[in-house]
Structure formats: C-alpha cells, structure tokens
Design a protein around this motif. Structure first.
Motif, PDB file in Angstrom:
ATOM      1  N   UNK B 130      16.797  -1.893 -10.251  1.00 42.65           N
ATOM      2  CA  UNK B 130      15.068  -1.805 -10.339  1.00 42.65           C
ATOM      3  C   UNK B 130      14.818  -1.640 -11.788  1.00 42.65           C
ATOM      4  N   UNK B 131      13.924  -2.766 -12.086  1.00 42.49           N
ATOM      5  CA  UNK B 131      13.513  -2.773 -13.648  1.00 42.49           C
ATOM      6  C   UNK B 131      12.127  -2.071 -13.822  1.00 42.49           C
ATOM      7  N   UNK B 132      11.402  -2.101 -12.765  1.00 39.83           N
ATOM      8  CA  UNK B 132       9.965  -1.404 -12.735  1.00 39.83           C
ATOM      9  C   UNK B 132       9.755  -0.881 -11.597  1.00 39.83           C
ATOM     10  N   UNK B 133       9.059   0.306 -11.370  1.00 42.67           N
ATOM     11  CA  UNK B 133       8.326   0.473 -10.163  1.00 42.67           C
ATOM     12  C   UNK B 133       7.142   1.467 -10.422  1.00 42.67           C
ATOM     13  N   UNK B 134       6.206   1.661  -9.492  1.00 42.55           N
ATOM     14  CA  UNK B 134       4.992   2.347  -9.717  1.00 42.55           C
ATOM     15  C   UNK B 134       4.184   2.545  -8.262  1.00 42.55           C
ATOM     16  N   UNK B 135       3.071   2.886  -8.210  1.00 43.68           N
ATOM     17  CA  UNK B 135       2.171   3.194  -7.282  1.00 43.68           C
ATOM     18  C   UNK B 135       2.609   4.458  -6.667  1.00 43.68           C
ATOM     19  N   UNK B 136       1.915   4.761  -5.536  1.00 43.46           N
ATOM     20  CA  UNK B 136       1.909   5.928  -5.006  1.00 43.46           C
ATOM     21  C   UNK B 136       1.617   5.768  -3.461  1.00 43.46           C
ATOM     22  N   UNK B 137       2.378   6.409  -2.655  1.00 42.73           N
ATOM     23  CA  UNK B 137       1.926   6.548  -1.205  1.00 42.73           C
ATOM     24  C   UNK B 137       2.410   7.693  -0.609  1.00 42.73           C
ATOM     25  N   UNK B 138       1.497   8.172   0.292  1.00 41.34           N
ATOM     26  CA  UNK B 138       2.080   9.541   0.814  1.00 41.34           C
ATOM     27  C   UNK B 138       1.711   9.264   2.546  1.00 41.34           C
ATOM     28  N   UNK B 139       2.681   9.830   3.095  1.00 45.73           N
ATOM     29  CA  UNK B 139       2.782   9.803   4.679  1.00 45.73           C
ATOM     30  C   UNK B 139       2.601  11.264   5.037  1.00 45.73           C
ATOM     31  N   UNK B 140       1.959  11.368   6.087  1.00 41.55           N
ATOM     32  CA  UNK B 140       1.634  12.702   6.851  1.00 41.55           C
ATOM     33  C   UNK B 140       2.026  12.599   8.252  1.00 41.55           C
ATOM     34  N   UNK B 141       2.328  13.731   8.905  1.00 43.33           N
ATOM     35  CA  UNK B 141       2.887  13.600  10.223  1.00 43.33           C
ATOM     36  C   UNK B 141       2.274  14.990  10.852  1.00 43.33           C
ATOM     37  N   UNK B 142       1.579  15.048  11.825  1.00 44.98           N
ATOM     38  CA  UNK B 142       1.193  16.282  12.529  1.00 44.98           C
ATOM     39  C   UNK B 142       1.225  16.386  13.813  1.00 44.98           C
ATOM     40  N   UNK B 143       0.838  17.189  14.691  1.00 49.92           N
ATOM     41  CA  UNK B 143       0.811  17.185  16.135  1.00 49.92           C
ATOM     42  C   UNK B 143      -0.115  16.241  16.561  1.00 49.92           C
ATOM     43  N   UNK B 144      -1.255  16.127  15.602  1.00 52.97           N
ATOM     44  CA  UNK B 144      -2.364  15.104  16.158  1.00 52.97           C
ATOM     45  C   UNK B 144      -1.900  13.557  15.695  1.00 52.97           C
ATOM     46  N   UNK B 145      -0.946  13.340  15.117  1.00 55.27           N
ATOM     47  CA  UNK B 145      -0.453  11.901  14.748  1.00 55.27           C
ATOM     48  C   UNK B 145      -0.246  11.980  13.300  1.00 55.27           C
ATOM     49  N   UNK B 146      -0.077  10.681  12.694  1.00 53.38           N
ATOM     50  CA  UNK B 146       0.425  10.550  11.467  1.00 53.38           C
ATOM     51  C   UNK B 146       0.032   9.127  10.867  1.00 53.38           C
ATOM     52  N   UNK B 147       0.250   9.017   9.566  1.00 57.00           N
ATOM     53  CA  UNK B 147       0.018   7.741   9.040  1.00 57.00           C
ATOM     54  C   UNK B 147       0.401   7.633   7.538  1.00 57.00           C
ATOM     55  N   UNK B 148       0.444   6.609   6.904  1.00 52.20           N
ATOM     56  CA  UNK B 148       0.863   6.367   5.495  1.00 52.20           C
ATOM     57  C   UNK B 148      -0.387   5.671   4.892  1.00 52.20           C
TER      58      UNK B 148
END
Lengths: 221, 219
Positions: B130-148
């Motif tokens: 891997x020569x370069x990487x970036x950006x951001x992503x967050x994922x959440x998980x709760x009893x009501x559901x989740x998503x990224x």
C-alpha cells in the motif's frame, strides 16, 4: 424474556472470557527431505535426549491466550533422516558414558566407547531456544519462528570436536492460513533452515575436516 | 435494454471493480523453447526482510501457466525444493545464474534435475504494497441497528520480476517485470460498499502470459 441489551452484554462477556482462556495448539508437520550432500566418512552414533524427542513450547500471551507448539516428533523425524544421510554410518545410541570402565582400548589398540563401541564419534543435537512472533507483535503480515540448535560432536575418546550453535528461521503468511497452521508452517521452515545449515556447513568445519583426516591416517597406519 | 437499466449495470460495474494500470517489460538474453516433456518450476523468492513474494502470487502464476491452450508442465515448488534439499532453502538458494555451475557440482543435483526433466526455473520476486491511503469511515452498532458512514481509499502498487534461468545451459535466459497500480475505495452508505482494484491480480495475469510467451514462444 431477557431484554436485548442484557443478551448483548452476556454475549460480549462470554466472548471476552473465551478469548482469555483459549489455547492455540500448533502441530508441526511436513516432509522429510533427503539432503543431497557428500556423506562424512565416519561411523557415528547419535543420541537424542528425551527433551529433544518431546520438545514442546508453551507461552501465554495476554492478547491471544496460550500457545502450545508441539514440534518434538517432527523435529526428531527430520533430524533422524537428516543425520542418517550426512554420515556413512549412523546409529542411535543411549546417553554416551565416556568415562565408563567399558570405554578404552581393545586388543588392537583401537579406541571404543563402551556401549557405543566401534563408533568414530557421537553427535548430540539439542534445542536451546525456541521463539515465535505473531503479526500482532511484529506488525508484519506473517508469523515467524526461530529455533536455536546446539550440535555437539564428540570423538572416540569423548573429547568435544565441535560445539556449534545454529539458528533456524522460518516465516509464513498469516493471510492464507489459520494462526495455528501459519505458525506450524513457520516452525517447519525453521527446522528445515536449521537442518540445511547443518547439512551444508558441518562437513566444512575445520575441526570435522581434521577429525576425518585423523581417522584416515589411523586407518592407513 | 432501457436507458435506466444500462446506467444501472454501468454503475454496478464501477462499484465492484476499481481501475488498474499495468506495464509489462521483457529482457531476453537467450533463445528459449520447451522440447518434449521438459518442465518448468516457479519459485517464490523468500528473504528474511519485511517483504517476500506472496505464496498466493506464485500460485496464481502456476494456475495460469498450467492451464489454457498452451499449458506448460510445471513441477510443484515443494516437490522441487524437497528433491534438491538443502540447496533451494531461503538462505541457501542461488541468488544468480552464475552460481548454477557450482550448485550442479554438488552430489546428486544434476541427477535430480535430469530425472525431473526441469529445463527452466523462474524466480518470482516482488510484492504488493500500500503506497497511499486516506479518508475516514466510522461504523456504529447499537441495539437499534447500525451502519457505516464515510469513505476511505488505499492505493496499492504491485511490482514483480521473474528471472528465468536455463538449467540445461546453466545460464540466465532473461527477465520479465510486471508493475500494476490501482486505488481501491470503501464507501460507507449505511452498508459499506467496496470498489476494489486488484493490481496484484493484474500483475499476475500479465506476468504469467508474458512468461508463457517467453518460454514457449508467441503463437
């Protein structure tokens, strides 16, 4: 009916408990290649200690639980095959007792080893140290293992001809195997690497060359 | 097909594969060719630094060379190394074709090569990094559901070289290099959607096809 949040908490607790107590048993297996090297012209006995025959390494890591690596049998089979093809004659002997009254000279003036009579020398391989690294420790994408061997070679009279320390090293990608398989593969490669160095380098050691020359001279006399 | 369907299919294609650019170069030092039952062996160059040729890469090359309309008889790497132990282990293997004559002087080596009828040996050296990487992503998980949510990317560079040795003439026959570069994306739109570039796969295909042409000749 247990509420959903309690069920999630219960599952997480069970998961955490199982991670702490889990043991990874690593079995080491592989082929037993015959070394393509010139045989050292000597009748040699080999003594495998009980520790060598049953060598098992155990380490407890906080992050990944207990690791138990059983390399004794594969290591023993590998060395039996390796040494058998390195000397013109090899036989397994009990612990050599060089100072026993049985040892001495026969009527023809030849040295002999008591119980190991008729042999030109005795070789004793030992595992001094074993170590391994997981990707989480090394930060690299592979499992690696190293084995430090000590090879002791005695002549007919029980004097040490050579005392060599050889480190075998092996590594295996973590991605294509499970953790146990990857470490087993790395350990097998470490055994092969150590064996390769022993097979190639032993006959080139000045002490061994002098020992063989001495035996040839004795035969000539 | 309606215009809407065409746009949908095009969008799906874009989502499942990223762009990869690749370049193959060849340098020939001797004439080559396989006669009768002559075989080839593919070996991954291993060293004790941080990088080594991935086993999956050499397996990919073997898969391509052993199949197709011009298959090459290949000796498995493990079988070859076992039959010539201890001369092809990571720390004992010859590093250049100049060392072949010294290796073949060892007892039994020439005989083993003759028995298996191996004509060419190809050392594969290189890796994908891997020569370069970036950006951001967050994922959440709760009893009501989740998503990224968010987006991340990573650029990979696959660089490999095959050194082909002629075991009959005990000399180097040539080199082929393959370089491929591609950027993968992971977009989080509740469900994470990968858009993967596979430069390693592109380098493997390019190198294997060129290697086949190099050894058996163009059709």
């Amino acid at each position: 009916m247990i509420p959903v949040r309690y069920r999630v908490c219960l599952m997480l607790t069970i998961l955490a408990a199982s991670c702490v107590s889990c043991t990874t048993n690593v079995m080491v297996a592989g082929s037993l290649p015959t070394p393509l090297v010139s045989k050292i012209p000597a009748r040699v006995g080999v003594h495998f200690t009980d520790e060598f025959k049953t060598f098992t390494y155990k380490e407890v890591m906080r992050e990944s639980g207990t690791w138990k690596i059983d390399l004794g049998q594969q290591n023993l089979d590998f060395f039996r095959n390796l040494l058998d093809n390195m000397f013109s004659h090899l036989e397994e002997v009990d612990e050599p007792n060089f100072g026993s009254p049985e040892a001495g000279h026969d009527k023809a003036g030849q040295h002999y080893f008591g119980r190991n009579g008729g042999l030109d020398g005795v070789i004793i391989p030992k595992i001094v140290k074993y170590g391994f690294l997981t990707p989480s420790i090394s930060g690299l994408n592979f499992y690696s293992a190293s084995i430090q061997y000590q090879i002791l070679l005695y002549d007919q009279s029980g004097e040490v001809i050579g005392d060599w320390n050889i480190v075998g090293y092996g590594k295996s990608e973590g991605g294509s195997f499970g953790a146990d398989d990857a470490l087993g593969e790395a350990t097998m490669l470490a055994i092969r690497d150590g064996g390769a160095r022993i097979a190639i380098e032993m006959s080139q050691q000045p002490q061994v060359i002098a020992w063989v020359d001495k035996m040839k001279q004795a035969e000539g006399d | 097909m309606t215009e809407g369907k065409i746009v949908s299919v095009f969008s799906i294609c874009l989502l499942v594969s990223g762009c990869v650019s690749s370049r193959i170069e060849e340098s020939r030092e001797a004439l080559t060719g396989l006669v009768g039952d002559e075989a080839m062996v593919i070996l991954g160059r291993a060293s004790y630094n941080d990088h080594e040729t991935e086993e999956s890469f050499t397996e990919c090359i073997v898969d391509i060379l052993a199949k197709g309309d011009r298959p090459i008889r290949l000796i498995p790497e493990s079988e070859f190394k076992d039959s010539l132990y201890p001369w092809f282990e990571p720390r004992t293997a010859p590093t250049s074709a100049d060392e072949l004559s010294r290796l073949f002087a060892q007892p039994g080596v020439q005989n083993q090569i003759d028995q298996s009828n191996v004509r060419y040996l190809a050392w594969i050296d290189g890796d994908t990094i891997i020569v370069d990487q970036g950006g951001s992503m967050s994922c959440t998980l709760s009893t009501f559901g989740g998503g990224c949510f968010g987006m991340s990317y990573w650029e990979q560079d696959a660089s490999y070289e095959a050194s082909i040795w002629d075991l009959q003439n005990l000399s180097a026959a040539g080199q082929i290099s393959a370089d491929a570069n591609g950027t993968s994306y992971l977009a989080g739109l509740v469900v994470p959607i990968p858009i993967l570039a596979r430069p390693g796969n592109a380098a493997c295909k390019g190198l294997a096809n060129q290697l086949r042409d190099f050894v058996v000749g163009d059709e």
